[in-house]
Design a protein around this motif. Structure first.
Motif, mmCIF file in Angstrom:
data_model
loop_
_atom_site.group_PDB
_atom_site.id
_atom_site.type_symbol
_atom_site.label_atom_id
_atom_site.label_comp_id
_atom_site.label_asym_id
_atom_site.label_seq_id
_atom_site.Cartn_x
_atom_site.Cartn_y
_atom_site.Cartn_z
ATOM 1 N N PHE A 1 0.830 -1.196 0.000
ATOM 2 C CA PHE A 1 0.000 0.000 0.000
ATOM 3 C C PHE A 1 0.863 1.244 0.000
ATOM 4 C CE2 PHE A 1 -3.111 -2.790 2.316
ATOM 5 C CZ PHE A 1 -4.106 -2.707 1.366
ATOM 6 N N GLN A 2 0.249 2.346 -0.362
ATOM 7 C CA GLN A 2 0.905 3.630 -0.143
ATOM 8 C C GLN A 2 0.716 4.011 1.327
ATOM 9 O OE1 GLN A 2 -0.790 6.236 -3.066
ATOM 10 N NE2 GLN A 2 0.723 5.661 -4.597
ATOM 11 N N VAL A 3 1.661 4.793 1.815
ATOM 12 C CA VAL A 3 1.672 5.156 3.231
ATOM 13 C C VAL A 3 0.324 5.709 3.691
ATOM 14 C CG1 VAL A 3 2.650 6.836 4.859
ATOM 15 C CG2 VAL A 3 4.159 5.477 3.388
ATOM 16 N N GLU A 4 -0.224 6.627 2.921
ATOM 17 C CA GLU A 4 -1.476 7.247 3.336
ATOM 18 C C GLU A 4 -2.604 6.205 3.440
ATOM 19 O OE1 GLU A 4 -2.972 10.277 0.698
ATOM 20 O OE2 GLU A 4 -3.909 11.335 2.382
ATOM 21 N N GLU A 5 -2.593 5.236 2.533
ATOM 22 C CA GLU A 5 -3.609 4.180 2.577
ATOM 23 C C GLU A 5 -3.468 3.343 3.841
ATOM 24 O OE1 GLU A 5 -4.361 2.996 -2.056
ATOM 25 O OE2 GLU A 5 -2.427 2.431 -1.222
ATOM 26 N N PHE B 1 3.372 2.777 11.003
ATOM 27 C CA PHE B 1 2.466 1.950 11.811
ATOM 28 C C PHE B 1 2.048 2.653 13.099
ATOM 29 C CE2 PHE B 1 4.030 -1.471 9.009
ATOM 30 C CZ PHE B 1 2.792 -1.903 8.565
ATOM 31 N N LEU B 2 2.929 3.519 13.607
ATOM 32 C CA LEU B 2 2.507 4.326 14.750
ATOM 33 C C LEU B 2 1.431 5.325 14.301
ATOM 34 C CD1 LEU B 2 2.721 5.301 17.678
ATOM 35 C CD2 LEU B 2 4.563 6.840 16.946
ATOM 36 N N ALA B 3 1.615 5.915 13.140
ATOM 37 C CA ALA B 3 0.614 6.847 12.607
ATOM 38 C C ALA B 3 -0.736 6.138 12.437
ATOM 39 C CB ALA B 3 1.084 7.423 11.274
ATOM 40 N N ARG B 4 -0.666 4.921 11.931
ATOM 41 C CA ARG B 4 -1.890 4.146 11.740
ATOM 42 C C ARG B 4 -2.620 3.969 13.087
ATOM 43 N NH1 ARG B 4 -3.685 -1.109 12.222
ATOM 44 N NH2 ARG B 4 -5.004 -1.811 10.512
ATOM 45 N N ALA B 5 -1.849 3.658 14.134
ATOM 46 C CA ALA B 5 -2.448 3.459 15.459
ATOM 47 C C ALA B 5 -3.005 4.768 16.012
ATOM 48 C CB ALA B 5 -1.417 2.871 16.416
ATOM 49 N N LEU B 6 -2.312 5.879 15.756
ATOM 50 C CA LEU B 6 -2.813 7.169 16.247
ATOM 51 C C LEU B 6 -4.078 7.576 15.504
ATOM 52 C CD1 LEU B 6 0.458 9.270 16.772
ATOM 53 C CD2 LEU B 6 -0.954 8.160 18.510
ATOM 54 N N ALA B 7 -4.146 7.241 14.219
ATOM 55 C CA ALA B 7 -5.341 7.554 13.433
ATOM 56 C C ALA B 7 -6.551 6.789 13.961
ATOM 57 C CB ALA B 7 -5.108 7.224 11.956
ATOM 58 N N GLN B 8 -6.291 5.719 14.666
ATOM 59 C CA GLN B 8 -7.366 4.912 15.256
ATOM 60 C C GLN B 8 -8.049 5.664 16.409
ATOM 61 O OE1 GLN B 8 -5.861 0.870 15.533
ATOM 62 N NE2 GLN B 8 -7.558 0.260 16.852
ATOM 63 N N GLU B 9 -7.376 6.691 16.925
ATOM 64 C CA GLU B 9 -7.924 7.580 17.964
ATOM 65 C C GLU B 9 -8.524 6.831 19.146
ATOM 66 O OE1 GLU B 9 -10.357 10.391 15.632
ATOM 67 O OE2 GLU B 9 -8.736 11.816 16.026
ATOM 68 N N ALA C 1 -2.229 12.325 12.329
ATOM 69 C CA ALA C 1 -1.357 11.216 12.731
ATOM 70 C C ALA C 1 -0.075 11.206 11.899
ATOM 71 C CB ALA C 1 -2.095 9.886 12.590
ATOM 72 N N MET C 2 -0.191 11.473 10.604
ATOM 73 C CA MET C 2 1.002 11.487 9.744
ATOM 74 C C MET C 2 1.894 12.670 10.102
ATOM 75 S SD MET C 2 -0.171 10.163 5.957
ATOM 76 C CE MET C 2 -1.162 11.598 5.589
ATOM 77 N N TYR C 3 1.257 13.773 10.417
ATOM 78 C CA TYR C 3 2.000 14.970 10.771
ATOM 79 C C TYR C 3 2.769 14.756 12.084
ATOM 80 C CZ TYR C 3 2.789 19.707 12.442
ATOM 81 O OH TYR C 3 3.364 20.832 12.955
ATOM 82 N N LEU C 4 2.067 14.230 13.108
ATOM 83 C CA LEU C 4 2.683 14.023 14.426
ATOM 84 C C LEU C 4 3.871 13.076 14.368
ATOM 85 C CD1 LEU C 4 -0.406 13.626 16.813
ATOM 86 C CD2 LEU C 4 1.296 15.467 16.841
ATOM 87 N N THR C 5 3.760 12.047 13.542
ATOM 88 C CA THR C 5 4.801 11.022 13.493
ATOM 89 C C THR C 5 5.869 11.335 12.448
ATOM 90 O OG1 THR C 5 3.379 9.804 11.978
ATOM 91 C CG2 THR C 5 3.297 9.153 14.284
ATOM 92 N N GLY C 6 5.724 12.485 11.805
ATOM 93 C CA GLY C 6 6.735 12.883 10.832
ATOM 94 C C GLY C 6 6.748 12.010 9.595
ATOM 95 N N CYS C 7 5.599 11.509 9.181
ATOM 96 C CA CYS C 7 5.618 10.761 7.915
ATOM 97 C C CYS C 7 4.698 11.364 6.859
ATOM 98 C CB CYS C 7 5.409 9.260 8.118
ATOM 99 S SG CYS C 7 4.024 8.758 9.074
ATOM 100 N N TYR C 8 4.352 12.628 7.056
ATOM 101 C CA TYR C 8 3.496 13.282 6.062
ATOM 102 C C TYR C 8 4.171 13.319 4.690
ATOM 103 C CZ TYR C 8 -0.325 16.190 4.528
ATOM 104 O OH TYR C 8 -1.444 16.625 3.894
#
Ligand code: ADP
Ligand code: MG
Length: 228
Positions: free
Chosen positions: A93-97, A150-158, A124-131
């Motif tokens: 997948f692409q990162v954003e996906e 994967f940390l961004a993914r978990a943060l997006a889960q809120e 989440a992408m911004y916080l983890t520096g993967c934007y």
């Protein structure tokens, strides 16, 4: 939502091999708990039990006084997110996906991705520096970059609770500190409850407010970093 976890007399076996025995542990809302211990002491297994990926052989895990097995999968996924130790991308997948997949617990409530989803993903992408990586293929990333995705993914889960299994394992020292500071900030500012398995005792002591030390499937020591 404040979420507390109570683990009572937890035992877990893979086949006939008992890996966790009689674990008692409480996670209070707002805690930052570091789990440390030698390789093979059962840290990942404990975290997987807390995320309901594994089922205790004996004993109980309660989330806000309700047995973890009584939650529906998506209901639990709105309370607890896990970043696994060896998170493997199944597809390229692409990162954003990938980060968008963190929104799966909410998908019953909407059809196409809504504004709230996009906001959560971008934050989440911004916080983890993967934007800046958002259009990259997952397979093209380094281990450390992938770990941040994967940390961004978990943060997006809120979720109010975040479980992390050696979140800094593939990161350079600077990024390790940065990531732990990010978690510390979320813990202090947003009352995010953090339970993190960490291989580095120094970092664990510096960022956790409570430490749990496992040895051969038992709690060997616990308390403030000073006490442990
Ligand atoms: P840690 O994370 O502290 O290194 P683990 O929880 O991964 O420890 O593993 C604890 C013990 O359980 C180890 O002896 C490991 O070999 C064993 N183990 C882990 N996963 C499995 C599995 N899927 N099947 C059988 N044994 C396992
Ligand atoms: Mg492990």
């Amino acid at each position: 939502m404040a979420v507390g976890i109570k683990i009572r007399e937890l035992c877990f076996s893979y086949g006939s091999q008992e890996v966790l025995s009689e674990i008692n542990m409480v996670v209070k809302p707002g805690d930052f708990i570091g789990i440390v211990g030698p390789n093979g002491s059962g840290k990942s297994t404990l975290l997987k039990n807390m995320a309901a990926l594994l089922r205790p052989t004996r004993g109980a895990i309660e989330i806000n006084s309700t047995g973890i097995e009584d939650y529906k999968r998506l209901e639990l996924a709105r309370l607890i997110a896990l970043v696994g130790q060896d998170q493997q991308p199944g597809f390229n997948f692409q990162v954003e996906e990938v980060v968008y997949t963190g929104r799966y617990p909410y998908k019953e409530r909407f059809r196409p991705p809504a504004g709230v989803d996009r906001q959560a993903v971008e934050r989440a992408m911004y916080l983890t520096g993967c934007y800046h990586l958002k259009d990259r293929d997952l397979f093209s990333l380094s281990g450390g970059e992938r770990q941040r995705v994967f940390l961004a993914r978990a943060l997006a889960q809120e979720t109010p609770v975040l479980l992390l299994d050696e979140p800094t394992a593939f990161l350079d020292m600077g990024y390790q500190v940065e990531l732990l500071q990010l978690l510390q900030g979320l813990n202090l500012r947003e009352k995010l409850t953090v339970v993190a398995v960490m291989h580095d005792l120094n970092l664990a002591s510096r960022y956790s407010r409570k430490l749990v030390m496992l040895n051969r499937g038992k709690i060997f020591a616990r308390g403030s970093p000073e006490e442990v």
